[in-house]
Design an enzyme around this catalytic site. Structure first.
Site, PDB file in Angstrom:
ATOM      1  N   HIS A  24       0.839  -1.205   0.000  1.00  7.23           N
ATOM      2  CA  HIS A  24       0.000   0.000   0.000  1.00  7.23           C
ATOM      3  C   HIS A  24       0.870   1.250   0.000  1.00  7.23           C
ATOM      4  O   HIS A  24       0.582   2.228  -0.684  1.00  7.23           O
ATOM      5  CB  HIS A  24      -0.941  -0.019   1.209  1.00  7.23           C
ATOM      6  CG  HIS A  24      -1.940  -1.132   1.130  1.00  7.23           C
ATOM      7  ND1 HIS A  24      -3.293  -0.920   1.003  1.00  7.23           N
ATOM      8  CD2 HIS A  24      -1.785  -2.485   1.128  1.00  7.23           C
ATOM      9  CE1 HIS A  24      -3.925  -2.090   0.926  1.00  7.23           C
ATOM     10  NE2 HIS A  24      -3.020  -3.049   1.008  1.00  7.23           N
ATOM     11  N   ASP A 123      -6.352   5.590   1.994  1.00  3.81           N
ATOM     12  CA  ASP A 123      -6.409   4.208   1.528  1.00  3.81           C
ATOM     13  C   ASP A 123      -7.849   3.737   1.665  1.00  3.81           C
ATOM     14  O   ASP A 123      -8.459   3.865   2.741  1.00  3.81           O
ATOM     15  CB  ASP A 123      -5.482   3.365   2.411  1.00  3.81           C
ATOM     16  CG  ASP A 123      -5.196   2.012   1.823  1.00  3.81           C
ATOM     17  OD1 ASP A 123      -6.172   1.296   1.492  1.00  3.81           O
ATOM     18  OD2 ASP A 123      -4.014   1.660   1.687  1.00  3.81           O
TER      19      ASP A 123
HETATM   20  C1  UDX Z   1      -0.403  -6.486  -0.749  1.00  5.66           C
HETATM   21  C2  UDX Z   1      -1.354  -7.512  -1.359  1.00  5.66           C
HETATM   22  O1  UDX Z   1      -0.866  -8.806  -1.213  1.00  5.66           O
HETATM   23  C3  UDX Z   1      -1.659  -7.188  -2.761  1.00  5.66           C
HETATM   24  O2  UDX Z   1      -2.450  -8.189  -3.321  1.00  5.66           O
HETATM   25  C4  UDX Z   1      -2.315  -5.847  -2.817  1.00  5.66           C
HETATM   26  O3  UDX Z   1      -2.672  -5.556  -4.136  1.00  5.66           O
HETATM   27  C5  UDX Z   1      -1.376  -4.802  -2.235  1.00  5.66           C
HETATM   28  O4  UDX Z   1      -0.987  -5.181  -0.942  1.00  5.66           O
HETATM   29  P1  UDX Z   1       2.039  -7.506  -1.440  1.00  5.66           P
HETATM   30  O5  UDX Z   1       1.566  -8.873  -1.125  1.00  5.66           O
HETATM   31  O6  UDX Z   1       3.242  -7.049  -0.778  1.00  5.66           O
HETATM   32  O7  UDX Z   1       0.907  -6.401  -1.286  1.00  5.66           O
HETATM   33  O8  UDX Z   1       2.271  -7.533  -3.048  1.00  5.66           O
HETATM   34  P2  UDX Z   1       2.492  -6.409  -4.117  1.00  5.66           P
HETATM   35  O9  UDX Z   1       1.266  -5.614  -4.325  1.00  5.66           O
HETATM   36  O10 UDX Z   1       2.987  -7.109  -5.310  1.00  5.66           O
HETATM   37  O11 UDX Z   1       3.602  -5.434  -3.532  1.00  5.66           O
HETATM   38  C6  UDX Z   1       4.912  -5.819  -3.261  1.00  5.66           C
HETATM   39  C7  UDX Z   1       5.835  -4.677  -3.584  1.00  5.66           C
HETATM   40  O12 UDX Z   1       7.100  -4.956  -3.000  1.00  5.66           O
HETATM   41  C8  UDX Z   1       6.050  -4.483  -5.077  1.00  5.66           C
HETATM   42  O13 UDX Z   1       5.961  -3.111  -5.406  1.00  5.66           O
HETATM   43  C9  UDX Z   1       7.461  -4.982  -5.322  1.00  5.66           C
HETATM   44  O14 UDX Z   1       8.181  -4.268  -6.308  1.00  5.66           O
HETATM   45  C10 UDX Z   1       8.126  -4.816  -3.971  1.00  5.66           C
HETATM   46  N1  UDX Z   1       9.159  -5.842  -3.778  1.00  5.66           N
HETATM   47  C11 UDX Z   1       8.807  -7.142  -3.607  1.00  5.66           C
HETATM   48  C12 UDX Z   1      10.475  -5.460  -3.795  1.00  5.66           C
HETATM   49  O15 UDX Z   1      10.798  -4.283  -3.981  1.00  5.66           O
HETATM   50  N2  UDX Z   1      11.426  -6.426  -3.604  1.00  5.66           N
HETATM   51  C13 UDX Z   1      11.126  -7.737  -3.419  1.00  5.66           C
HETATM   52  O16 UDX Z   1      12.064  -8.544  -3.251  1.00  5.66           O
HETATM   53  C14 UDX Z   1       9.771  -8.118  -3.407  1.00  5.66           C
END
Ligand code: UDX
Length: 462
Positions: A24, A123
């Site tokens: 988020h 949010d």
């Molecule tokens: C959560 C929910 O799971 C997701 O479905 C919702 O849409 C937003 O909140 P998350 O599970 O962390 O988020 O997944 P995602 O939305 O893909 O966000 C992860 C972020 O972390 C991405 O922007 C990605 O670039 C970043 N990341 C991930 C890194 O910078 N390095 C990593 O090694 C892994």
């Protein structure tokens, strides 16, 4: 109590308030940067806990240097500082512990803000921000960080229940089509619904909370979604039947990159907003690999895997014909004391010739690296958008929230990947990796790059 925010010569003051989770913060901070570039005064309201980590792993002070008028403020997330904030803590803690304290703190920040806040971008999961905004007479826009498709499914849950399509009976076919979500009648199956829909209990508290927050999002003055008309046009039209002021402003990371590159050139140093220490050594490793030869494997900032699942995935990767870059976040492997960390060390040692493992990667840079040919992802919405914009096909292994819907859209509507939903078997992992990276490589690369191209055209036009 209404503050005086009558016509003034100062720039409008916007307060951006994300849910205290990495996925988020990422998109909302990019939205805040875009508004700062457009000349708004910006307050980014972070939790104490996440702000400490942002400061530790990023050059946060540079935001204010780069954008005059950009400031961070912090409030409690309602939990003690030493709470681990891992596993399924969020939905468990939200209503009983976090909501009340965050609401009080938000109110305090708004009342004491100078200059006064002219608009809140909250949010969409923080429905209480609407009550505070109304009380203080401040306009509010909600921003949903998850996908429009999932927003629409969440919104439709009461209708699905009323039509008798939920609950899912324990023994029935999970491929049964759900026909009561307008616009998705031909492809949405039981197994593509958010996981809490799998419970027999239609009074489930997580389901009720998510539906409540989603319906409340539509009561704001406007709703912003992190997508583009090109990507989600049909679903946006459906959402607009419930709320006319819906704006598709994304993909935000690409919008921001385009503006910063246009202004400062391609080599401009973009901010990172990460809550973990980034291991950049993987870029050096990628530099040594041939073009489109490596699959990137990462499951975002919240998902955990069991030791058995990780080993199954790893065998699938190892037996495929492809090299891999795998992210295993600290404490994300569920096992008895230290067992999770031990297994990661063991896999690291055994993968030396075939793969590279890091705790946290610079994901956007990785996805845009020429050596990457595919992304094995949990389909968090940020990851999905980052993959689309980079033109990288996906193998989807969704876990919760919007991810089950997203993976269905990726595989069935956009046709830029394969969906491995509900399975974790090394043979299937191996087959899917070989399909995307070798046997059907050109087919997937073509569809992913066409989608990226369409998306870039739309970003240029905004
Ligand atoms: C959560 C929910 O799971 C997701 O479905 C919702 O849409 C937003 O909140 P998350 O599970 O962390 O988020 O997944 P995602 O939305 O893909 O966000 C992860 C972020 O972390 C991405 O922007 C990605 O670039 C970043 N990341 C991930 C890194 O910078 N390095 C990593 O090694 C892994």
């Amino acid at each position: 109590m209404e503050q005086d925010r009558s016509s003034q010569s100062r720039p409008p003051h916007v307060l951006v308030f994300p849910l205290p989770l990495q996925g988020h913060i990422n998109s909302m901070i990019k939205l805040a940067e875009l508004l700062a570039i457009a000349g708004f005064k910006l307050t980014f309201l972070n939790s104490h806990h996440n702000h400490e980590r942002l400061v530790k792993f990023n050059n946060i002070a540079a935001h204010s240097e780069r954008y005059p008028g950009f400031q961070f403020k912090t409030i409690t997330d309602g939990l003690p500082l030493n709470h681990p904030r891992s596993g399924s803590w969020f939905l468990d803690m939200f209503e009983d512990t976090m909501e009340l304290k965050m609401k009080e703190s938000l109110r305090e920040v708004l009342v004491n803000s100078s200059p006064p806040v002219d608009c809140i971008i909250g949010d969409g999961f923080l429905g209480f921000a609407l009550d505070v905004a109304k009380e203080l007479g401040i306009p509010i826009i909600f921003f949903r960080t998850s996908s429009p498709c999932c927003f629409w499914v969440y919104h439709s849950i009461p209708d699905i229940i009323q039509a008798g399509e939920l609950p899912i009976n324990g023994s029935e076919d999970m491929d049964r089509l759900i026909t009561t979500v307008p616009g998705m009648e031909t492809y949405l199956r039981c197994r593509d619904l958010p996981t809490f829909c799998r419970k027999l209990d239609i009074e489930d508290s997580s389901m009720k909370l998510v539906v409540k927050q989603t319906r409340k999002s539509l009561q704001a003055d406007a709703l912003i979604l992190n997508t583009a008309e090109e990507l989600d046009g049909p679903i946006l039209s459906q959402i607009r039947t419930k709320c006319p002021r819906v704006y598709a402003v994304g993909p935000l990371h690409a919008q921001l990159n385009t503006r910063l590159n246009a202004k400062h050139g391609e080599s401009y140093d973009h901010f990172s907003n990460t809550l973990w220490e980034v291991d950049k050594s993987c870029i050096f490793w990628l530099n040594k690999q041939p073009n489109r030869s490596v699959i990137y494997v990462s499951f975002g900032s919240i998902t955990s895997t069991s030791r058995e699942q990780l080993v199954e995935l790893w065998y699938g990767l190892l037996n495929s014909k492809t090299k891999f870059l795998l992210v295993v976040r600290p404490n994300s492997v569920i096992g008895k004391d230290g067992e999770g960390e031990d297994v990661v060390m063991e896999l690291m040692e055994k993968s030396k010739d075939r793969g590279y493992i890091v705790n946290w990667a610079p994901q956007e840079a990785v996805l845009n690296h020429p050596a990457i040919g595919g992304f094995f992802t949990h389909n968090g919405w940020n990851s999905t958008l980052e993959s689309i914009v980079a033109g990288v096909p996906m193998i989807c292994w969704p876990q919760f929230a919007d991810q089950h819907v997203n993976s269905r859209v990726v595989s069935e509507v956009w046709k830029i990947g394969l969906d491995m939903k509900d399975v974790c078997d090394s043979k299937i992992v191996e087959k899917m990796v070989n399909d995307v990276m070798v046997d059907r490589k050109e087919e997937f690369a073509k569809s992913a790059s066409e989608m990226a191209k369409e998306d870039k055209e739309e970003i240029k036009m905004v």
